[in-house]
Design a protein around this motif. Structure first.
Motif, PDB file in Angstrom:
ATOM      1  N   LEU A 173      -5.211   5.748 -19.302  1.00 42.70           N
ATOM      2  CA  LEU A 173      -5.668   4.912 -20.411  1.00 42.70           C
ATOM      3  C   LEU A 173      -4.780   5.059 -21.644  1.00 42.70           C
ATOM      4  O   LEU A 173      -4.489   4.085 -22.336  1.00 42.70           O
ATOM      5  N   LEU A 174      -4.339   6.269 -21.919  1.00 40.73           N
ATOM      6  CA  LEU A 174      -3.556   6.518 -23.131  1.00 40.73           C
ATOM      7  C   LEU A 174      -2.067   6.242 -22.963  1.00 40.73           C
ATOM      8  O   LEU A 174      -1.395   5.858 -23.923  1.00 40.73           O
ATOM      9  N   ASP A 175      -1.538   6.427 -21.763  1.00 40.03           N
ATOM     10  CA  ASP A 175      -0.085   6.381 -21.583  1.00 40.03           C
ATOM     11  C   ASP A 175       0.457   5.172 -20.833  1.00 40.03           C
ATOM     12  O   ASP A 175       1.675   4.992 -20.764  1.00 40.03           O
ATOM     13  N   ALA A 176      -0.403   4.357 -20.258  1.00 40.60           N
ATOM     14  CA  ALA A 176       0.099   3.189 -19.522  1.00 40.60           C
ATOM     15  C   ALA A 176       0.789   2.220 -20.489  1.00 40.60           C
ATOM     16  O   ALA A 176       0.290   1.970 -21.587  1.00 40.60           O
ATOM     17  N   PRO A 177       1.929   1.662 -20.075  1.00 36.89           N
ATOM     18  CA  PRO A 177       2.661   0.734 -20.920  1.00 36.89           C
ATOM     19  C   PRO A 177       2.131  -0.699 -20.850  1.00 36.89           C
ATOM     20  O   PRO A 177       2.751  -1.613 -21.399  1.00 36.89           O
TER      21      PRO A 177
ATOM     22  N   VAL B  47       0.861  -1.177   0.000  1.00 38.45           N
ATOM     23  CA  VAL B  47       0.000   0.000   0.000  1.00 38.45           C
ATOM     24  C   VAL B  47       0.897   1.224   0.000  1.00 38.45           C
ATOM     25  O   VAL B  47       1.807   1.328   0.812  1.00 38.45           O
ATOM     26  N   ARG B  48       0.633   2.138  -0.918  1.00 40.85           N
ATOM     27  CA  ARG B  48       1.437   3.364  -1.020  1.00 40.85           C
ATOM     28  C   ARG B  48       0.548   4.596  -1.082  1.00 40.85           C
ATOM     29  O   ARG B  48      -0.584   4.526  -1.536  1.00 40.85           O
ATOM     30  N   ARG B  49       1.128   5.700  -0.646  1.00 33.39           N
ATOM     31  CA  ARG B  49       0.477   7.001  -0.784  1.00 33.39           C
ATOM     32  C   ARG B  49       1.416   7.886  -1.587  1.00 33.39           C
ATOM     33  O   ARG B  49       2.594   7.990  -1.273  1.00 33.39           O
ATOM     34  N   GLY B  50       0.887   8.505  -2.615  1.00 35.22           N
ATOM     35  CA  GLY B  50       1.687   9.447  -3.390  1.00 35.22           C
ATOM     36  C   GLY B  50       1.954  10.697  -2.576  1.00 35.22           C
ATOM     37  O   GLY B  50       1.218  11.024  -1.651  1.00 35.22           O
ATOM     38  N   ALA B  51       3.010  11.400  -2.933  1.00 39.06           N
ATOM     39  CA  ALA B  51       3.387  12.603  -2.200  1.00 39.06           C
ATOM     40  C   ALA B  51       2.489  13.792  -2.523  1.00 39.06           C
ATOM     41  O   ALA B  51       2.408  14.737  -1.756  1.00 39.06           O
ATOM     42  N   GLY B  52       1.839  13.770  -3.666  1.00 37.68           N
ATOM     43  CA  GLY B  52       0.983  14.876  -4.052  1.00 37.68           C
ATOM     44  C   GLY B  52       1.720  15.995  -4.752  1.00 37.68           C
ATOM     45  O   GLY B  52       1.157  17.042  -5.025  1.00 37.68           O
ATOM     46  N   ASP B  53       3.013  15.750  -5.042  1.00 35.81           N
ATOM     47  CA  ASP B  53       3.788  16.794  -5.709  1.00 35.81           C
ATOM     48  C   ASP B  53       3.764  16.672  -7.233  1.00 35.81           C
ATOM     49  O   ASP B  53       4.266  17.538  -7.937  1.00 35.81           O
ATOM     50  N   GLU B  54       3.175  15.593  -7.731  1.00 36.12           N
ATOM     51  CA  GLU B  54       2.975  15.397  -9.168  1.00 36.12           C
ATOM     52  C   GLU B  54       1.487  15.195  -9.394  1.00 36.12           C
ATOM     53  O   GLU B  54       0.734  15.011  -8.456  1.00 36.12           O
ATOM     54  N   THR B  55       1.081  15.160 -10.638  1.00 35.43           N
ATOM     55  CA  THR B  55      -0.320  14.858 -10.910  1.00 35.43           C
ATOM     56  C   THR B  55      -0.582  13.408 -10.524  1.00 35.43           C
ATOM     57  O   THR B  55       0.340  12.577 -10.545  1.00 35.43           O
ATOM     58  N   PRO B  56      -1.818  13.082 -10.185  1.00 38.48           N
ATOM     59  CA  PRO B  56      -2.122  11.682  -9.881  1.00 38.48           C
ATOM     60  C   PRO B  56      -1.755  10.743 -11.024  1.00 38.48           C
ATOM     61  O   PRO B  56      -1.243   9.649 -10.796  1.00 38.48           O
ATOM     62  N   ALA B  57      -1.994  11.170 -12.267  1.00 42.35           N
ATOM     63  CA  ALA B  57      -1.663  10.317 -13.415  1.00 42.35           C
ATOM     64  C   ALA B  57      -0.164  10.059 -13.479  1.00 42.35           C
ATOM     65  O   ALA B  57       0.266   8.921 -13.692  1.00 42.35           O
ATOM     66  N   ASP B  58       0.642  11.099 -13.306  1.00 38.63           N
ATOM     67  CA  ASP B  58       2.098  10.919 -13.344  1.00 38.63           C
ATOM     68  C   ASP B  58       2.569   9.980 -12.242  1.00 38.63           C
ATOM     69  O   ASP B  58       3.402   9.109 -12.466  1.00 38.63           O
ATOM     70  N   THR B  59       2.032  10.163 -11.046  1.00 39.63           N
ATOM     71  CA  THR B  59       2.425   9.311  -9.921  1.00 39.63           C
ATOM     72  C   THR B  59       2.057   7.861 -10.191  1.00 39.63           C
ATOM     73  O   THR B  59       2.858   6.950  -9.959  1.00 39.63           O
ATOM     74  N   LEU B  60       0.847   7.636 -10.695  1.00 42.91           N
ATOM     75  CA  LEU B  60       0.405   6.275 -10.993  1.00 42.91           C
ATOM     76  C   LEU B  60       1.237   5.657 -12.109  1.00 42.91           C
ATOM     77  O   LEU B  60       1.693   4.511 -12.005  1.00 42.91           O
ATOM     78  N   LEU B  61       1.480   6.407 -13.163  1.00 43.12           N
ATOM     79  CA  LEU B  61       2.265   5.877 -14.286  1.00 43.12           C
ATOM     80  C   LEU B  61       3.718   5.614 -13.884  1.00 43.12           C
ATOM     81  O   LEU B  61       4.319   4.634 -14.340  1.00 43.12           O
ATOM     82  N   ASP B  62       4.283   6.456 -13.027  1.00 41.30           N
ATOM     83  CA  ASP B  62       5.638   6.208 -12.510  1.00 41.30           C
ATOM     84  C   ASP B  62       5.678   4.899 -11.727  1.00 41.30           C
ATOM     85  O   ASP B  62       6.613   4.106 -11.856  1.00 41.30           O
ATOM     86  N   LEU B  63       4.649   4.653 -10.919  1.00 43.29           N
ATOM     87  CA  LEU B  63       4.585   3.415 -10.148  1.00 43.29           C
ATOM     88  C   LEU B  63       4.454   2.203 -11.058  1.00 43.29           C
ATOM     89  O   LEU B  63       5.109   1.175 -10.835  1.00 43.29           O
TER      90      LEU B  63
END
Length: 130
Positions: A117-121, A69-85
């Motif tokens: 939806l568009l950027d996930a690998p 279970v993780r919590r993003g820092a909130g310093d990026e957009t939610p999409a960026d944080t999710l895609l980075d993960l």
């Protein structure tokens, strides 16, 4: 490999989580649940507090799913944080929730959902709810 789920502490979020648990079980992979606050909206209902995340961790343990279970820092957009993960853990599936929208709303889908939806690998399972 893993299944990554964008988690929101709400009834709809629990529906999405249940689907992610089922996918992780079916694939025999671990589940990584991520809650991402938006920097300017940290107090909003979709942000999980420490108790929410502890309950989430306990629920996943009770479900018998290897998890994190993780919590993003909130310093990026939610999409960026999710895609980075997704990239970090080498996810083979992302599970997100989508709200039912009007025809006009469908044309301007939420930016987070659209970006994922568009950027996930990897494949994205979008769980639609009202």
């Amino acid at each position: 490999m893993s299944v990554v789920v964008g988690y929101v502490p709400s009834p709809e979020g629990r529906v999405v989580l249940e689907r992610a648990i089922a996918e992780a079980r079916a694939r025999g992979t671990r589940l990584v649940a991520l809650n991402v606050p938006r920097a300017a909206e940290f107090a909003q209902d979709f942000v999980a507090d420490d108790d929410d995340l502890q309950h989430l961790d306990e629920a996943l343990a009770a479900a018998g799913v290897e998890h994190e279970v993780r919590r993003g820092a909130g310093d990026e957009t939610p999409a960026d944080t999710l895609l980075d993960l997704v990239e970090e853990v080498g996810a083979d599936l992302v599970v997100i929730g989508l709200r039912r929208r009007s025809p006009v709303g469908k044309m301007i889908m939420g930016s987070t959902s659209q970006r994922v939806l568009l950027d996930a690998p990897c494949p994205v399972l979008a769980v639609q709810f009202d």
